[in-house]
Design an enzyme around this catalytic site. Structure first.
Site, PDB file in Angstrom:
ATOM      1  N   ASP A 125      -0.312  -3.984   5.949  1.00 56.40           N
ATOM      2  CA  ASP A 125      -0.996  -3.423   7.122  1.00 56.40           C
ATOM      3  C   ASP A 125      -2.480  -3.756   7.111  1.00 56.40           C
ATOM      4  O   ASP A 125      -3.277  -3.099   7.780  1.00 56.40           O
ATOM      5  CB  ASP A 125      -0.841  -1.896   7.162  1.00 56.40           C
ATOM      6  CG  ASP A 125       0.556  -1.486   7.601  1.00 56.40           C
ATOM      7  OD1 ASP A 125       1.386  -2.362   7.884  1.00 56.40           O
ATOM      8  OD2 ASP A 125       0.801  -0.265   7.653  1.00 56.40           O
TER       9      ASP A 125
ATOM     10  N   HIS B  73       0.850  -1.210   0.000  1.00 60.54           N
ATOM     11  CA  HIS B  73       0.000   0.000   0.000  1.00 60.54           C
ATOM     12  C   HIS B  73       0.873   1.243   0.000  1.00 60.54           C
ATOM     13  O   HIS B  73       2.092   1.155   0.102  1.00 60.54           O
ATOM     14  CB  HIS B  73      -0.991  -0.027   1.165  1.00 60.54           C
ATOM     15  CG  HIS B  73      -0.375   0.037   2.542  1.00 60.54           C
ATOM     16  ND1 HIS B  73       0.468  -0.948   3.017  1.00 60.54           N
ATOM     17  CD2 HIS B  73      -0.480   0.955   3.536  1.00 60.54           C
ATOM     18  CE1 HIS B  73       0.832  -0.637   4.245  1.00 60.54           C
ATOM     19  NE2 HIS B  73       0.284   0.521   4.586  1.00 60.54           N
TER      20      HIS B  73
ATOM     21  N   HIS C  20       1.466   3.814   1.987  1.00 60.97           N
ATOM     22  CA  HIS C  20       2.114   4.490   3.124  1.00 60.97           C
ATOM     23  C   HIS C  20       3.642   4.445   2.997  1.00 60.97           C
ATOM     24  O   HIS C  20       4.209   3.435   2.565  1.00 60.97           O
ATOM     25  CB  HIS C  20       1.670   3.852   4.448  1.00 60.97           C
ATOM     26  CG  HIS C  20       0.253   4.210   4.822  1.00 60.97           C
ATOM     27  ND1 HIS C  20      -0.511   3.464   5.686  1.00 60.97           N
ATOM     28  CD2 HIS C  20      -0.522   5.250   4.422  1.00 60.97           C
ATOM     29  CE1 HIS C  20      -1.706   4.024   5.819  1.00 60.97           C
ATOM     30  NE2 HIS C  20      -1.736   5.110   5.052  1.00 60.97           N
TER      31      HIS C  20
ATOM     32  N   HIS D  52       4.146  -5.380  10.239  1.00 57.07           N
ATOM     33  CA  HIS D  52       4.722  -4.793  11.466  1.00 57.07           C
ATOM     34  C   HIS D  52       4.780  -5.829  12.578  1.00 57.07           C
ATOM     35  O   HIS D  52       3.869  -6.661  12.702  1.00 57.07           O
ATOM     36  CB  HIS D  52       3.857  -3.635  11.987  1.00 57.07           C
ATOM     37  CG  HIS D  52       3.937  -2.388  11.167  1.00 57.07           C
ATOM     38  ND1 HIS D  52       4.873  -1.408  11.387  1.00 57.07           N
ATOM     39  CD2 HIS D  52       3.188  -1.965  10.116  1.00 57.07           C
ATOM     40  CE1 HIS D  52       4.696  -0.420  10.512  1.00 57.07           C
ATOM     41  NE2 HIS D  52       3.676  -0.741   9.726  1.00 57.07           N
TER      42      HIS D  52
ATOM     43  N   ASP E 106       6.080   4.085   4.972  1.00 63.41           N
ATOM     44  CA  ASP E 106       6.894   3.067   5.668  1.00 63.41           C
ATOM     45  C   ASP E 106       6.800   1.694   4.979  1.00 63.41           C
ATOM     46  O   ASP E 106       7.384   0.716   5.449  1.00 63.41           O
ATOM     47  CB  ASP E 106       6.531   2.974   7.162  1.00 63.41           C
ATOM     48  CG  ASP E 106       5.080   2.609   7.407  1.00 63.41           C
ATOM     49  OD1 ASP E 106       4.211   3.013   6.604  1.00 63.41           O
ATOM     50  OD2 ASP E 106       4.804   1.916   8.402  1.00 63.41           O
ATOM     51  N   HIS E 107       6.101   1.638   3.857  1.00 61.48           N
ATOM     52  CA  HIS E 107       6.075   0.424   3.024  1.00 61.48           C
ATOM     53  C   HIS E 107       6.588   0.717   1.611  1.00 61.48           C
ATOM     54  O   HIS E 107       7.388  -0.032   1.072  1.00 61.48           O
ATOM     55  CB  HIS E 107       4.653  -0.165   2.971  1.00 61.48           C
ATOM     56  CG  HIS E 107       4.196  -0.602   4.322  1.00 61.48           C
ATOM     57  ND1 HIS E 107       4.261  -1.907   4.739  1.00 61.48           N
ATOM     58  CD2 HIS E 107       3.736   0.105   5.380  1.00 61.48           C
ATOM     59  CE1 HIS E 107       3.854  -1.977   5.994  1.00 61.48           C
ATOM     60  NE2 HIS E 107       3.519  -0.775   6.409  1.00 61.48           N
TER      61      HIS E 107
ATOM     62  N   HIS F 102      -7.574  -0.288   5.384  1.00 61.36           N
ATOM     63  CA  HIS F 102      -6.455   0.486   5.956  1.00 61.36           C
ATOM     64  C   HIS F 102      -6.096   1.595   4.969  1.00 61.36           C
ATOM     65  O   HIS F 102      -6.035   2.765   5.327  1.00 61.36           O
ATOM     66  CB  HIS F 102      -5.274  -0.467   6.200  1.00 61.36           C
ATOM     67  CG  HIS F 102      -4.046   0.207   6.704  1.00 61.36           C
ATOM     68  ND1 HIS F 102      -3.940   0.701   7.979  1.00 61.36           N
ATOM     69  CD2 HIS F 102      -2.859   0.462   6.096  1.00 61.36           C
ATOM     70  CE1 HIS F 102      -2.733   1.235   8.133  1.00 61.36           C
ATOM     71  NE2 HIS F 102      -2.061   1.113   7.012  1.00 61.36           N
TER      72      HIS F 102
HETATM   73 ZN   LIG Z   1      -0.003   1.493   6.538  1.00 62.62          ZN
END
Ligand SMILES: [Zn+2]
Length: 272
Positions: free
Chosen positions: A152, A75, A77, A190, A79-80, A131
């Protein structure tokens, strides 16, 4: 297939997905490309054959090695997806899969079940909105071994926050993943497992599987992967149809749809 978790940032997981038959590699959510490349360096045979070898005509004994990695992005975001551009700068021939144009560096948007190959492995994208609305889980099966990369959307004994979607969206996403074979390994985005299990225990104090998993998680530290079977036993978001979860959320003798219960469990977790 070989799957190798690569811890990134504070508690993220990127993954290597390796096909030993074709010696080809893909990377999932490589937010820190240097760490992912260092992990891949532990498998030198994949370096040579992850792409194609081309003979330079004027230098017959020198081969130009082109490494073709594939990036599977769950996705948008940061941090991915935040390492995609850096990796693409180094390897412009990369195919970067994702669910929408909001994914950094995406050059191949995939829809539900639009499968593709990594070596001889068939990768099946599953649209799993909530999400984020562009969230994709990637399912891979190889000779009876199955794996799903859930980003996520689904964590071990938990799920992602409903940033863009509704409880109905998450229920559809969970149902899609829960329909995979029970033995499927679940590689999540995570390491939130112990915190998730503390909440799961709060919802179902009598659930022995949750208690055992807490002791195990504390012992091992790194808890990836889970399995679909284990999520059905310990994940409150998978268990919204269980009377124990319904009673905890709604009170005794009250009834509600799984979607309503899911929304209430998420709200409880957000304030836990
Ligand atoms: Zn995320």
């Amino acid at each position: 297939m070989i799957i190798k978790p690569v811890p990134c940032l504070k508690d993220n997981y990127a993954y290597l997905l390796l096909d030993p038959q074709a010696n080809q590699a893909a990377v999932v959510d490589p937010v820190e490309p240097e760490k992912v490349k260092a992990a891949l360096a532990e498998y030198p045979e994949y370096k040579l054959s992850a792409g194609r070898q081309e003979l330079l005509t004027n230098q017959p004994f020198i081969y130009l090695l082109i490494y073709i990695y594939r990036i599977l992005t769950t996705h948008h975001h940061w941090d991915h997806a935040g390492g995609n551009k850096k990796l693409l700068e180094q390897f412009p021939e990369l195919t970067c899969y994702g669910g929408s144009n909001n994914v950094e560096g995406v050059n191949k948007i995939v829809g539900d079940k639009e499968s593709f190959k990594v070596g001889q492995l068939e990768v099946i994208p599953l649209t799993t909105a909530c999400h984020t609305m562009d969230h994709i889980c990637y399912y891979v099966s190889d000779n009876g071994k199955n794996a799903v990369f859930t980003g996520d959307c689904i964590f071990s004994s938990g799920c992602g926050r409903f940033f863009e979607g509704t409880p109905q969206d998450m229920w559809e996403s969970i149902s899609k993943v829960a329909a995979l074979p029970d033995s499927t390994h679940v590689y999540f985005g995570h390491e939130y497992t112990i915190a998730n299990l503390k909440f799961a225990e709060h919802v179902e104090p009598e659930n022995k599987e949750i208690q055992e998993k807490i002791a195990w998680a504390k012992r091992v530290g790194c808890t990836t992967p889970s399995t679909i079977q284990n999520e059905k036993l310990t994940n409150p978001f998978f268990r919204v149809q269980e009377s124990s979860v319904q009673e905890r959320v709604l009170g005794k003798d009250n009834k509600a749809s799984p979607i309503e219960v899911l929304g209430k469990v998420r709200a409880m977790k957000d304030n836990f």
